[in-house]
Design an enzyme around this catalytic site. Sequence first.
Site, short mmCIF file in Angstrom:
data_model
loop_
_atom_site.label_atom_id
_atom_site.label_comp_id
_atom_site.label_asym_id
_atom_site.label_seq_id
_atom_site.Cartn_x
_atom_site.Cartn_y
_atom_site.Cartn_z
N SER A 1 4.63 2.68 7.95
CA SER A 1 4.31 1.51 7.13
C SER A 1 5.50 1.11 6.27
O SER A 1 6.09 1.95 5.58
CB SER A 1 3.12 1.80 6.23
OG SER A 1 1.93 1.90 6.96
N ASP B 231 0.25 -7.68 1.46
CA ASP B 231 0.69 -6.29 1.61
C ASP B 231 2.21 -6.15 1.70
O ASP B 231 2.74 -5.40 2.52
CB ASP B 231 0.03 -5.64 2.82
CG ASP B 231 0.12 -4.11 2.78
OD1 ASP B 231 0.32 -3.56 1.68
OD2 ASP B 231 0.01 -3.47 3.84
N HIS C 70 0.82 -1.22 0.00
CA HIS C 70 0.00 0.00 0.00
C HIS C 70 0.85 1.27 0.00
O HIS C 70 0.34 2.35 -0.32
CB HIS C 70 -0.99 -0.01 1.18
CG HIS C 70 -0.38 0.25 2.52
ND1 HIS C 70 -0.08 -0.75 3.42
CD2 HIS C 70 -0.02 1.40 3.14
CE1 HIS C 70 0.42 -0.23 4.52
NE2 HIS C 70 0.47 1.08 4.38
#
Length: 472
Positions: A236, A161, A131
């Site tokens: 992230s 992911d 993402h």
Amino acid sequence: MKKLALMVFASLLGGAIALGSYILFIEDSHFSGNQNPQIESVYADSSENDSFHRGTLVSHHSGYSAAKIPDFTEAAATTISAVVHVKNVEVRDAPRNISEYLMGIRAGKVIRGMGSGVVITPDGYIVTNNHVIEGASELEVTLSNNRTYKAKVIGADEREDIALIKIDEKDLNYLPFGDSNSTKIGQWVLAVGNPFNLTSTVTAGIISAKGRNLNEGGTRLQSFIQTDAAINPGNSGGALVNTQGELIGINAAISSRTGSYIGYSFAIPSNTARKIVEDLMEYGDVKHAILGISGNTVDPQKAKELGYSLSQGVFVASVSEGAEEAGLKSGDLITEVDGIKVRMMSDLTAYIGTKRPGDRVEITYLRNKKERSARVELTEYDMYILEVADLELINADKEYLRQFKTEKGVRIAQATSRYVKIPQDQYIIVAIDGTPVNSVAEVRNIIKNKNSYERTRITFQNREGQRETLAF
């Protein structure tokens, strides 16, 4: 003069009495069974004559043992130099809509988002979250020394992911993968990333839980490492490391009502990330393996009704492919895989997620209260994204199709359609453009041979056997 000398003598005598009383009655209480001793934290540099060491809690009470506080400095220094800042850049040729035009937004580069990444080889391979890089026209990577590079995408796994990108450089500092299976609840960890565009930020915490599934009720099970190390937007894709500086997870998510850290954060286990990275480097895509069962985490009440005293494990609802060939049956209770205890369904799926099609695993299970074992050959997880309807399709086993009163059809694993709401596990697809389908491969073949401008007619069937065809 005599009066003054007398006053001085009286003062000295009073001080001596007070000091003697303190030593005799108060200081000695440390050795007289006092149940509430005073404890100090000492962080002084150690020397040969010191009775303590830096980072050691020292009690003045002889009944307390010293407890070592972990030193994160070496792990932090190693990790910071291997964690990078990733910018997702979109190149626009013109305003995308009238609002952007009226706001004066013209052609140029726009930062879609920012995150972190971890250098895993000295020649520039970097692992991050899918993402973080999704939809990018360009990727810009900044090292901890502020040098900036253009990066290219090697591949990605949207399901887990994880993405692999690369910059053109040599002799980079990198982090070795650790073994996430060996991590323990309560173990100290560091989270390193670039939250809120603050580069090289290090936070510490402990592992709060393992095998955490944030997709309860969905077919796509997750298995995160949960920690209380603070991560925020921008973290992230960053590193979760142990105190030895080994990469044990890729930070991916936070649990929050505000969008910022409120106590819980989640990381993708390093064993899962490493397998995906190796697949992308060797094959160019990811090979997902499946055991060939559907089931659920043990319900203690149901287990008790069946005569089991266990409160952990996985009940098998149906079997197919490798599991069926190995002799597993509906109603079996899986307790271990390759000698590793299975507490819940996410434990099992996480371990299988580190394997490839063709690998064999040893399954320990209970049947009729007797322990058995079976060696199962894993098969490939065949999945297809039907983009026109935003549906993720997988093959359905016989037991699943029986619930829909049919022998043929394709299972909907994930439904994110913007056009129609499809409840989870309430519909299957039985035909595409009027042609019956019984596998993902058949769906893929039909779509492949269609003209892009043609509409796609999908026939759904519910659990009552009723059918409905929609055009997309």
